[in-house]
Scaffold this active site. Structure first.
Site, PDB file in Angstrom:
ATOM      1  N   HIS A  53     -39.630 -20.173 -20.322  1.00 39.85           N
ATOM      2  CA  HIS A  53     -40.749 -19.520 -19.779  1.00 39.85           C
ATOM      3  C   HIS A  53     -40.527 -18.032 -19.938  1.00 39.85           C
ATOM      4  O   HIS A  53     -41.687 -17.570 -20.460  1.00 39.85           O
ATOM      5  CB  HIS A  53     -40.234 -19.751 -18.173  1.00 39.85           C
ATOM      6  CG  HIS A  53     -41.297 -18.841 -17.351  1.00 39.85           C
ATOM      7  ND1 HIS A  53     -42.616 -18.701 -17.388  1.00 39.85           N
ATOM      8  CD2 HIS A  53     -40.894 -17.691 -16.563  1.00 39.85           C
ATOM      9  CE1 HIS A  53     -43.114 -17.974 -16.506  1.00 39.85           C
ATOM     10  NE2 HIS A  53     -42.023 -17.377 -16.042  1.00 39.85           N
ATOM     11  N   HIS A  77     -37.517 -10.810 -16.761  1.00 38.47           N
ATOM     12  CA  HIS A  77     -38.504 -10.521 -15.434  1.00 38.47           C
ATOM     13  C   HIS A  77     -37.858 -11.419 -14.276  1.00 38.47           C
ATOM     14  O   HIS A  77     -37.932 -11.172 -13.259  1.00 38.47           O
ATOM     15  CB  HIS A  77     -39.888 -10.744 -15.721  1.00 38.47           C
ATOM     16  CG  HIS A  77     -40.250 -12.182 -16.076  1.00 38.47           C
ATOM     17  ND1 HIS A  77     -40.168 -12.923 -17.343  1.00 38.47           N
ATOM     18  CD2 HIS A  77     -40.827 -13.103 -14.949  1.00 38.47           C
ATOM     19  CE1 HIS A  77     -40.387 -14.105 -16.757  1.00 38.47           C
ATOM     20  NE2 HIS A  77     -40.947 -14.327 -15.793  1.00 38.47           N
ATOM     21  N   GLU A  81     -34.075 -12.158 -10.314  1.00 36.79           N
ATOM     22  CA  GLU A  81     -34.443 -13.108  -8.957  1.00 36.79           C
ATOM     23  C   GLU A  81     -33.589 -14.312  -9.147  1.00 36.79           C
ATOM     24  O   GLU A  81     -33.190 -14.952  -8.062  1.00 36.79           O
ATOM     25  CB  GLU A  81     -35.783 -13.067  -9.009  1.00 36.79           C
ATOM     26  CG  GLU A  81     -36.450 -14.009  -7.944  1.00 36.79           C
ATOM     27  CD  GLU A  81     -37.999 -13.844  -7.852  1.00 36.79           C
ATOM     28  OE1 GLU A  81     -38.534 -14.702  -7.302  1.00 36.79           O
ATOM     29  OE2 GLU A  81     -38.456 -13.266  -8.650  1.00 36.79           O
ATOM     30  N   ASP A  82     -33.207 -14.972 -10.117  1.00 33.86           N
ATOM     31  CA  ASP A  82     -32.766 -16.302 -10.338  1.00 33.86           C
ATOM     32  C   ASP A  82     -31.401 -16.476 -10.969  1.00 33.86           C
ATOM     33  O   ASP A  82     -30.906 -17.510 -11.113  1.00 33.86           O
ATOM     34  CB  ASP A  82     -33.766 -16.869 -11.393  1.00 33.86           C
ATOM     35  CG  ASP A  82     -34.951 -17.151 -10.649  1.00 33.86           C
ATOM     36  OD1 ASP A  82     -35.388 -17.042  -9.399  1.00 33.86           O
ATOM     37  OD2 ASP A  82     -36.058 -17.391 -11.399  1.00 33.86           O
ATOM     38  N   ASP A 144     -46.750 -13.566 -16.916  1.00 29.26           N
ATOM     39  CA  ASP A 144     -45.915 -14.487 -16.105  1.00 29.26           C
ATOM     40  C   ASP A 144     -46.751 -15.403 -15.358  1.00 29.26           C
ATOM     41  O   ASP A 144     -46.621 -16.540 -15.387  1.00 29.26           O
ATOM     42  CB  ASP A 144     -44.921 -13.682 -15.344  1.00 29.26           C
ATOM     43  CG  ASP A 144     -44.134 -14.647 -14.072  1.00 29.26           C
ATOM     44  OD1 ASP A 144     -43.677 -15.770 -14.541  1.00 29.26           O
ATOM     45  OD2 ASP A 144     -44.101 -14.453 -12.984  1.00 29.26           O
ATOM     46  N   ASP A 265     -77.336 -16.668 -20.177  1.00 32.27           N
ATOM     47  CA  ASP A 265     -76.124 -16.393 -20.932  1.00 32.27           C
ATOM     48  C   ASP A 265     -75.296 -17.432 -21.347  1.00 32.27           C
ATOM     49  O   ASP A 265     -74.162 -17.143 -22.014  1.00 32.27           O
ATOM     50  CB  ASP A 265     -75.398 -15.047 -20.263  1.00 32.27           C
ATOM     51  CG  ASP A 265     -74.932 -15.237 -19.048  1.00 32.27           C
ATOM     52  OD1 ASP A 265     -75.172 -16.423 -18.593  1.00 32.27           O
ATOM     53  OD2 ASP A 265     -73.978 -14.506 -18.610  1.00 32.27           O
TER      54      ASP A 265
END
Length: 743
Positions: A53, A77, A81-82, A144, A265
């Site tokens: 990821h 990133h 957090e993880d 993300d 369009d």
């Protein structure tokens, strides 16, 4: 939906190597290695290693040609957090800028909120405010979200719907506001796929039904345009057909109630030229070749959109008299149309962050409105409602008499425009002219209106009802600010009365509460610069007094709790001494063990309640300790239970007393963590049931990182049987670990 290439780390390095120097590529490799180490052993919902990821996020950023810090942040990133990595670690290894971006993208994980909606609103607010200090925070977040949307098929339908709805409400409009069309269009199309699959596939079918016919038509139009342009001898002109995105078709069919055949369009040609002069020259040539459709010409070059988009749009009666949209822009305009603000942050060796940041800030003044909305409310949900209503909703474009273009949310009036120009203009407004005609202040501005704000230096300022006449948060904030200042002394007096009454209502004495140490503590814990500022906010009605009372009485409540605990200790000590005195009595010298309570005994003690603690759920075979409680006898804990306070006066020796042939069962808690794949819960329960016949309760929770936590309450005979259960569960595929939790 189209399949997307899954990039490897090597693919990423090759991509950044196309436009970065070796030192900068090495920074990205360092970030990759650190992220790979941090995420080692973690998996995504799809079953692939988690590091896949961050690589895809970084690859999306690389395709936008972002700088080394942004791509490094894309790789990193999720580590805070993880994993066990901290922001300090990121700062130390990769620098402050990368740490700021990672922090901005990281969710608020350690604060407990009343609801998921409140948590979501707080996360969105944190992200938007972080974006205002460094736009790259949002660029990383959009990359993300884009990869998460591409892999949404691995989630349950209810999660697919929730995430798609959030994407359509928040992230696609943000991508649009930042001008990153290439991300915005894909987010919208994928969201539609999950939110309304019936309409999605209906449009796909309609698009495919006459695809060959439309392709032939566009090819013919492209050929004709190229012929017209070639006669003008313009250099470097690129002409090609442009596909219409599914969500934009959906909006016109469903929201604007148009039939598929009425969407002009759907067939479009795009012309990319070298200069603005060439844009208008090509426009003239096309209007000479084909008649323009009335009301279908838009000049976004002379009047750019707020997201920096510039282009000429015209719809003409093309080959065979069929409607055809043509877009004409320069190469630079096209770059901005595709990549928006990311084009300004794109890697430019030797260009400093300050220069780039200044470039962005000049173009994105709407950031200031986010700050103003934040200043006007401390409620996250209200903040997000203000952002969505004012920044992501429909907008109108009005002119000042000097010809400047101002963007306003739909429904805005002259006062909104006045306060957008300047606070003093708003405060001294006496009226407004629209297209030369005097209009009331509740007039709703329309696109193309020329609005003249009439002011007077002798004006006494806004009236109380102006707040009901404006729609923008900026105008509301400035009007409230005026009255805060004007009525400050009165608000201070009202605020004092409100706080004093709240102190009394909570059962405290005012003189005990409003001491200097308590007031200093209040200022330290709030944003108020002075006590009078606090009273003024209370009197104005912008704050509730009970929250301030809680801060002011903190020391008083701490002192009261300390006294209560001291008295409890005293009572326990007296209780313990009474037990010892009874044990020393001659009649008790030869007494046997007391009757077991829950299979546990205290030697030579009778008539004392014994109970097994629920917090650690001890079972026969565990090492245990007794803890004397006030009025509830002895609570039995596992000897490593964190709830047992090391206090010799409260601890007693206890022992298990269970006959070998006993059929008594004891409650035990087991917590399982693993990857949330299909049938995980069934497999866990099956393995537990194979050893233990009684499962009393099962609870499950899936976290943001696709980790499932399964909590079981089971009945077992002893520790040996419990350990057998846990060992069976450990053998289940995709289980990370099994433990006995403490409640």
């Amino acid at each position: 939906m189209s399949k997307h290439k899954v990039w490897s780390a090597e693919d990423l390095f090759n991509e950044v190597n196309k436009y970065m120097n070796k030192d900068h590529v090495d920074i990205i490799k360092k970030a990759y290695n650190y992220a790979a180490d941090c995420h080692e052993g973690q998996s995504r919902q799809s079953g692939e290693p988690y590091i896949v990821h961050p690589i895809q996020v970084a690859s999306i950023l690389a395709q936008l040609r972002m700088d080394p810090e942004t791509i490094s942040a894309g790789l990193l990133h999720d580590v805070v957090e993880d994993t066990n990595a901290t922001l300090d670690d990121i700062d130390e290894k990769f620098g402050k800028n990368v740490e700021i971006i990672v922090d901005g993208v990281t969710k608020l994980g350690k604060i407990k909120y009343k609801s998921n909606q409140e948590q979501l609103a707080e996360n969105h607010r944190k992200l938007l405010l972080a974006m205002c200090s460094d736009i790259r925070v949002m660029i990383v977040k959009l990359a993300d979200r884009l990869h998460n949307m591409r892999t949404l098929r691995h989630l349950k339908p209810e999660k697919q719907w929730r995430i798609s709805n959030e994407t359509l409400e928040i992230y696609a409009p943000l991508a649009d506001r930042l001008g990153i069309g290439t991300i915005k269009w894909e987010l919208e199309d994928i969201s539609l796929r999950y939110l309304n699959p019936q309409q999605y596939y209906k449009i796909v079918h309609l698009m495919n039904s006459k695809r060959n016919e439309r392709v032939a038509y566009v090819n013919e139009a492209v050929k004709e345009v190229k012929k017209q342009v070639s006669d003008m001898n313009l250099p470097n002109v690129e002409v090609y057909g442009r596909p219409k995105h599914l969500y934009s078709i959906y909006r016109k069919m469903v929201i604007k109630h148009k039939k598929f055949g009425q969407i002009y369009d759907l067939l479009a040609v795009r012309c990319i030229v070298d200069s603005i002069k060439d844009c208008y020259a090509v426009l003239g040539a096309i209007h000479t070749k084909w008649s323009p459709m009335p009301g279908r010409f838009k000049d976004y070059i002379a009047m750019p959109k707020a997201n920096m988009y510039q282009s000429l749009h015209t719809t003409v009666f093309g080959p065979g008299g069929k409607p055809l949209e043509v877009q004409i822009r320069t190469k630079k305009m096209h770059q901005i149309a595709e990549y928006g603000v990311a084009a300004h942050w794109a890697y430019k060796e030797g260009m400093t962050d300050e220069v780039q940041a200044s470039s962005d800030n000049n173009r994105l003044n709407w950031f200031k409105r986010i700050i103003e909305i934040q200043e006007d409310t401390d409620n996250a949900s209200e903040f997000m409602d203000g952002v969505k209503g004012e920044l992501f909703g429909d907008h109108v474009y009005a002119f000042t008499p000097q010809g400047d273009v101002l963007e306003l949310p739909k429904g805005a009036g002259p006062l909104d425009m006045a306060y957008l120009i300047h606070t003093d203009v708003g405060n001294h407004t006496t009226g407004a002219k629209v297209n030369g005609v005097i209009e009331p202040l509740d007039y709703e501005i329309k696109t193309g209106d020329i609005v003249t704000i009439m002011t007077s230096t002798s004006s006494t300022g806004p009236s109380q009802d102006w707040e009901n006449l404006v729609t923008t948060s900026r105008a509301k904030h400035k009007i409230r600010q005026f009255f805060r200042h004007k009525d400050r002394e009165k608000n201070i007096a009202i605020g004092k009365d409100l706080l004093n009454q709240a102190i009394k209502d909570n059962g405290y004495d005012i003189s005990d509460v409003l001491t200097k140490p308590n007031m200093d503590r209040l200022l330290n814990k709030t944003y108020y610069k002075s006590i009078d500022d606090m009273y003024a906010e209370l009197g104005f009605g912008n704050k509730q007094p009970n929250g301030l009372v809680n801060i002011l009485t903190l020391q008083i409540r701490d002192d009261a709790e300390k006294k209560r605990q001291e008295q409890e200790q005293k009572d326990i000590l007296e209780n313990h001494q009474t037990i010892e005195k009874n044990n020393d009595h001659p009649n008790n010298k030869n007494s046997k063990l007391n009757k077991p309570s829950d299979g546990v005994v205290i030697k030579d003690v009778d008539n004392l309640l014994i109970r097994l603690s629920h917090c650690c759920a001890p079972v026969p075979g565990d090492k245990i300790v007794g803890y004397i409680t006030k009025g509830r006898g002895v609570s039995v804990h596992r000897d490593n239970c964190p709830n047992v306070i090391e206090d010799d006066d409260r601890l007693v020796n206890v022992n298990w007393d269970i006959p070998d042939d006993s059929h008594t069962l004891f409650n035990a808690y087991v917590q399982v963590e693993g990857y949330n794949r299909n049938s995980m819960l069934n497999d866990v329960i099956k393995n537990v049931s194979g050893v233990c016949k009684q499962i009393n309760s099962v609870e499950g929770r899936v976290d943001h990182d696709k980790t499932v936590t399964i909590s079981l309450k089971i009945s077992v005979k002893n520790l040996a049987q419990l350990e057998m259960v846990m060992n069976h569960v450990k053998n289940v595929h995709d289980v990370y670990f099994v433990k006995r939790p403490f409640k």
